[in-house]
Design a protein around this motif. Structure first.
Motif, PDB file in Angstrom:
ATOM      1  N   HIS A 160       6.931  59.769  -1.511  1.00  0.00           N
ATOM      2  CA  HIS A 160       6.248  59.479  -2.452  1.00  0.00           C
ATOM      3  C   HIS A 160       5.470  57.899  -2.269  1.00  0.00           C
ATOM      4  O   HIS A 160       6.110  57.108  -2.162  1.00  0.00           O
ATOM      5  CB  HIS A 160       6.799  59.418  -3.961  1.00  0.00           C
ATOM      6  CG  HIS A 160       5.971  59.727  -5.016  1.00  0.00           C
ATOM      7  ND1 HIS A 160       5.093  58.625  -5.519  1.00  0.00           N
ATOM      8  CD2 HIS A 160       5.669  60.695  -5.917  1.00  0.00           C
ATOM      9  CE1 HIS A 160       4.421  58.918  -6.446  1.00  0.00           C
ATOM     10  NE2 HIS A 160       4.639  60.204  -6.787  1.00  0.00           N
ATOM     11  N   ARG A 163       6.922  55.049  -4.125  1.00  0.00           N
ATOM     12  CA  ARG A 163       8.256  54.710  -3.367  1.00  0.00           C
ATOM     13  C   ARG A 163       8.137  53.638  -2.344  1.00  0.00           C
ATOM     14  O   ARG A 163       9.195  53.183  -1.945  1.00  0.00           O
ATOM     15  CB  ARG A 163       9.081  55.946  -2.856  1.00  0.00           C
ATOM     16  CG  ARG A 163       9.540  56.719  -3.967  1.00  0.00           C
ATOM     17  CD  ARG A 163      10.378  57.820  -3.478  1.00  0.00           C
ATOM     18  NE  ARG A 163      11.496  57.601  -2.666  1.00  0.00           N
ATOM     19  CZ  ARG A 163      12.214  58.436  -2.060  1.00  0.00           C
ATOM     20  NH1 ARG A 163      12.015  59.503  -1.767  1.00  0.00           N
ATOM     21  NH2 ARG A 163      13.490  57.974  -1.425  1.00  0.00           N
ATOM     22  N   TYR A 232       6.124  58.740 -10.038  1.00  0.00           N
ATOM     23  CA  TYR A 232       7.559  59.072  -9.664  1.00  0.00           C
ATOM     24  C   TYR A 232       8.458  58.336 -10.756  1.00  0.00           C
ATOM     25  O   TYR A 232       8.240  57.159 -11.056  1.00  0.00           O
ATOM     26  CB  TYR A 232       7.695  58.197  -8.099  1.00  0.00           C
ATOM     27  CG  TYR A 232       9.098  58.380  -7.585  1.00  0.00           C
ATOM     28  CD1 TYR A 232       9.427  59.386  -7.078  1.00  0.00           C
ATOM     29  CD2 TYR A 232       9.921  57.355  -7.803  1.00  0.00           C
ATOM     30  CE1 TYR A 232      10.755  59.731  -6.465  1.00  0.00           C
ATOM     31  CE2 TYR A 232      11.196  57.290  -7.235  1.00  0.00           C
ATOM     32  CZ  TYR A 232      11.954  58.606  -6.539  1.00  0.00           C
ATOM     33  OH  TYR A 232      12.828  58.730  -6.221  1.00  0.00           O
ATOM     34  N   PRO A 233       9.395  59.178 -11.381  1.00  0.00           N
ATOM     35  CA  PRO A 233       9.953  58.910 -12.230  1.00  0.00           C
ATOM     36  C   PRO A 233      11.104  57.770 -12.178  1.00  0.00           C
ATOM     37  O   PRO A 233      11.528  57.131 -12.860  1.00  0.00           O
ATOM     38  CB  PRO A 233      10.680  60.115 -12.999  1.00  0.00           C
ATOM     39  CG  PRO A 233      10.742  60.997 -11.531  1.00  0.00           C
ATOM     40  CD  PRO A 233       9.604  60.750 -10.803  1.00  0.00           C
ATOM     41  N   GLY A 234      11.706  57.656 -10.817  1.00  0.00           N
ATOM     42  CA  GLY A 234      12.973  57.069 -10.607  1.00  0.00           C
ATOM     43  C   GLY A 234      12.380  55.318 -10.294  1.00  0.00           C
ATOM     44  O   GLY A 234      11.316  55.150 -10.304  1.00  0.00           O
ATOM     45  N   GLU A 235      13.821  54.732 -10.115  1.00  0.00           N
ATOM     46  CA  GLU A 235      13.319  53.369  -9.962  1.00  0.00           C
ATOM     47  C   GLU A 235      12.858  52.882  -8.690  1.00  0.00           C
ATOM     48  O   GLU A 235      12.953  53.822  -7.813  1.00  0.00           O
ATOM     49  CB  GLU A 235      14.722  52.636 -10.167  1.00  0.00           C
ATOM     50  CG  GLU A 235      14.549  51.075  -9.905  1.00  0.00           C
ATOM     51  CD  GLU A 235      16.140  50.261 -10.001  1.00  0.00           C
ATOM     52  OE1 GLU A 235      15.914  49.054 -10.030  1.00  0.00           O
ATOM     53  OE2 GLU A 235      16.892  50.919 -10.343  1.00  0.00           O
ATOM     54  N   GLY A 236      11.779  52.131  -8.449  1.00  0.00           N
ATOM     55  CA  GLY A 236      11.205  51.826  -7.147  1.00  0.00           C
ATOM     56  C   GLY A 236      10.332  50.328  -7.008  1.00  0.00           C
ATOM     57  O   GLY A 236      10.388  49.683  -8.181  1.00  0.00           O
TER      58      GLY A 236
END
Length: 311
Positions: A160, A163, A232-236
């Protein structure tokens, strides 16, 4: 003449032209010195006619307290003057006079008065640069300018774009999202959440009588739904979204329509800045194109994000 070794000087003179509609005099002779000519006029139209007899000048001042007079006269005066100052009681407190040029300014005007334009700021800087037009396919233009152009080839992979750190991200990296079908509940819920109960979103009868022929979703719902598709929902490394440019809603979206988004890295802007904690970061501009089930463009815009660099 004699006695001008240290310069030529003239005492202040105030003249009056009682027949300013005639040719000659101050209309044709511009005195660079403490000389002024009073010209009486009868009404705005006559004043504009007198001003035009100067055949173009660098700058002029319109002194008035009436915005309606300014709105009527300034567009007409603009055809003959490079710069216009509107002087009223508010502006007079900090006015430096209409002859004060700005930094990097080409001091000119139309007609006989100068270079045909008045320039300040970045427009004046452009006169010191060479300009070259580049013609080619979107892919070629994007390669040369190092900025993604809509229609150019994109780079797609399993990672993504959100990321990737600023250092690793390539212009042209792109994500085509999954699809989402807009429902009646989406429109109602968004209206209740935002407080936007505009009739085009809630009044079926009134909406049918418009050019769209049906109720449509809020434009800002489409914007929010698109973000839900590509974020993108996660930490990055993407830290924050701090801007949105060139937003246009092209094709209306209603219940039953299916949308998807393409997110593409358009430009990388390295300002050499760091976070308050000292972590290096850059700015990434993303091109977003939202389409419907018929591949019609429904929304188009650029978003700006802060993206962390590698430590």
């Amino acid at each position: 003449g004699d006695g001008v070794d240290n310069g030529a000087f003239i005492a202040p003179h105030l003249l009056i032209n009682r027949n300013p509609l005639n040719d000659g005099g101050a209309h044709d002779i511009e005195a660079f010195g403490p000389v002024a000519t009073l010209m009486p006029y009868n009404g705005i139209e006559e004043a504009l006619t007198i001003a035009a007899k100067g055949k173009g000048s660098l700058v002029t001042t319109l002194t008035t307290k009436d915005p309606a007079i300014a709105a009527e006269m300034i567009p007409v005066l603009a055809a003959q003057h490079g710069r216009l100052q509107i002087l009223d009681a508010e502006a007079s407190k900090e006015s430096t006079g209409h002859g004060s040029p700005l930094p990097m300014l080409k001091h000119g005007g139309p007609g006989r008065a100068g270079g045909g334009e008045e320039l300040g700021g970045i427009r004046a800087v452009h006169h010191f640069l060479q300009r070259t037009a580049i013609q080619g396919s979107p892919t070629m233009v994007a390669a040369v300018t190092r900025e993604y152009v809509r229609g150019a080839k994109v780079i797609e992979n399993d990672i993504h774009p959100f990321r990737r750190h600023f250092d690793d991200l390539q212009v042209g990296e792109s994500l085509l999202t999954h699809r989402r079908t807009v429902t009646e509940a989406d429109i109602v819920n968004f209206g209740c959440l935002s407080g936007d109960h505009f009739y085009m979103h809630f009044d079926e009868i009134a909406a049918k009588e418009t050019q769209f022929g049906r109720r449509i979703a809020h434009g800002y719902f489409v914007l929010s739904a698109a973000a839900g598709l590509f974020v993108y929902p996660g930490e990055g490394p993407v830290l924050a979204n701090y801007g949105l440019d060139t937003l246009r809603f092209i094709t209306p979206v209603g219940a039953g329509d299916t949308i998807r988004a393409r997110l593409t890295c358009k430009r990388k802007i390295d300002q050499g800045r760091t976070s308050p904690e000292g972590h290096p970061q850059g700015v990434v501009m993303w091109d977003v194109a939202v389409t419907n089930q018929n591949d019609e463009l429904v929304a188009s815009y650029d978003i700006l994000t802060l993206v962390a660099k590698k430590q």
